[in-house]
Design an enzyme around this catalytic site. Structure first.
Site, PDB file in Angstrom:
ATOM      1  N   LYS A  14       0.376   3.918  -2.922  1.00 19.84           N
ATOM      2  CA  LYS A  14      -0.730   5.168  -2.647  1.00 19.84           C
ATOM      3  C   LYS A  14      -0.043   5.795  -2.353  1.00 19.84           C
ATOM      4  CE  LYS A  14      -4.079   2.277  -0.983  1.00 19.84           C
ATOM      5  NZ  LYS A  14      -3.776   0.899  -0.017  1.00 19.84           N
TER       6      LYS A  14
ATOM      7  N   SER B  80       0.503  -1.039  -0.511  1.00 22.01           N
ATOM      8  CA  SER B  80      -0.223   0.097  -0.234  1.00 22.01           C
ATOM      9  C   SER B  80       1.346   1.342  -0.110  1.00 22.01           C
ATOM     10  CB  SER B  80      -0.995  -0.235   1.198  1.00 22.01           C
ATOM     11  OG  SER B  80      -1.829  -1.158   0.715  1.00 22.01           O
TER      12      SER B  80
ATOM     13  N   SER C 207      -6.160   3.582   4.884  1.00 19.38           N
ATOM     14  CA  SER C 207      -5.343   2.965   3.500  1.00 19.38           C
ATOM     15  C   SER C 207      -6.638   1.675   2.773  1.00 19.38           C
ATOM     16  CB  SER C 207      -4.673   1.981   4.013  1.00 19.38           C
ATOM     17  OG  SER C 207      -3.282   1.096   3.120  1.00 19.38           O
TER      18      SER C 207
END
Length: 395
Positions: free
Chosen positions: A72, A69, A129
């Protein structure tokens, strides 16, 4: 004084900038024998000072690994850049597609057709997230997630991220989706130039859908935001392949540090090793602020511009890094502006530099300078009036 086609406007001030240890650290690929290993359990790691980009520690920093993640960070960077360009407003509504709503993993449980503001979508990405929020924003900005991912890879190339390739906007496992600790530090540093981002990444808890019957509680996946003084970001990551990853940032006494670890065995170890890296940085280093973001450095003449003179400004805050306890007498600052700037001039055009050099002339840092504003080309009548005026003044 002319040098290589530049008009050098030199203002020499002496400062201690890097110790030999810091300069050496920037040249190494990992901890050497006998040196401290701040992240012994991480597969790769890097720590930099944000203003100068100086590497304070690295371990296998260029190894390609799944970023999970942490992907991102690039998604948020493109969102913040779109906001800064005026292409997007925080109050704009973003509609959720069926595909975005179908994303698994960490999510904010968007429903197909649900609308949420850009600001709330950023909260969902930065704090919780949310994979679904990432895809919704990707589709909103890029038309499709694939189109947005193309932009992600283009931006990575522009930033010099040599060991990165994105396949999606959220970091869910995918073949040929990879990055490195060094590249993550680069894009984290770029994201932090948008000072408003830490309003989201530095929030420990918040709510979405506050006015609905079912408000959604957000708790930051980065626990250091709450438990380490000065931490205000940036992004966690985990998949079975990537293990536990984190790009964290903390600011104390005007010094901002970015620490990245990848492939950690668990959350506790990940947080402890990042905390150790921060402890080292804040104990041994300090910064001397030079310029604020957007500060005017020097005026420069624009040839045939509607505005004959503009200021060269800094794109971000500029500081000098030194070891604590050292005197400021070994390094010099030099401002060098382009010899001639011709209209039209865009705000993205580099028109000069600030150089930091050692006394023997070795360059250790370079900061690009940009126009304070765009300048259109003057018309023939305006140029004629200006020329005639100058002729009469000369007499």
């Amino acid at each position: 004084m002319k040098r290589n086609g530049y008009l050098a406007l030199c203002f020499i001030m002496c400062f201690t900038f890097f110790s030999p240890m810091v300069v050496a650290a920037a040249q190494k690929s990992g901890p050497q024998s006998g040196e401290m290993n701040f992240a012994p359990h991480a597969r790769s790691a890097v720590m930099i000072e944000a203003d100068t980009g100086t590497i304070l520690y690295d371990k296998n920093a260029n190894e390609k690994m799944p970023p999970a993640s942490i992907t991102k960070v690039m998604t948020m960077l493109l969102i913040m850049e779109a906001v800064e360009r005026g292409e997007l407003k925080l109050t704009d509504k973003v509609r959720t597609s069926e595909r975005a709503a179908s994303m698994g993993g960490s999510q904010i449980f968007l429903q197909p057709g649900e609308e949420m503001t850009v600001e709330d979508m950023i909260k969902g990405i930065a704090i919780a997230s949310g994979n679904d929020a990432s895809v919704a924003m990707a589709e909103h900005l890029g038309g499709t997630e694939e189109g947005f991912v193309t932009r992600m890879n283009e931006r990575a190339k522009q930033l010099g991220m040599k060991n990165t390739h994105f396949v999606n906007s959220n970091g869910l496992p995918a073949e040929n989706h990879y990055s490195s600790a060094q590249d993550i530090a680069i894009m984290s540093r770029e994201l932090l130039k948008h000072e408003g981002i830490t309003r989201f990444t530095g929030t420990y808890q918040d709510y979405l859908r506050k006015d609905s019957a079912n408000p959604f509680w957000l708790v930051n996946t980065n626990r250091l935001v709450r438990f380490y003084e000065g931490v205000d970001g940036l992004k966690t990551g985990y998949t079975g392949e990537a293990k536990y990853c984190l790009t964290a940032t903390a600011k104390r006494n005007n010094m901002r540090v970015i620490a990245v670890v990848m492939g950690e065995p668990d959350v506790k170890t990940r947080n402890n090793e990042v905390s150790t890296m921060f402890n080292y940085a804040f104990t041994h280093f300090q910064v001397m602020p030079m310029y604020k973001k957007g500060e005017a450095v020097q005026p420069i003449t624009v040839d045939k511009g509607q505005q004959p003179q503009i200021n060269a400004i800094t794109p971000h805050s500029v500081s000098m890094l030194m070891k604590k306890g050292e005197s400021a007498d070994n390094y010099a600052r030099e401002i060098v502006l382009n010899q001639r700037v011709y209209a039209p001039v865009s705000k993205e055009q580099v028109i000069g530099h600030i150089f930091i050099r050692t006394k023997d002339g070795k360059e250790v840092n370079r900061i690009d300078l940009y126009p304070e504003q765009s300048v259109a080309k003057a018309g023939m009548w305006e140029i004629l009036k200006r020329t005639t005026k100058n002729v009469f003044i000369s007499y």
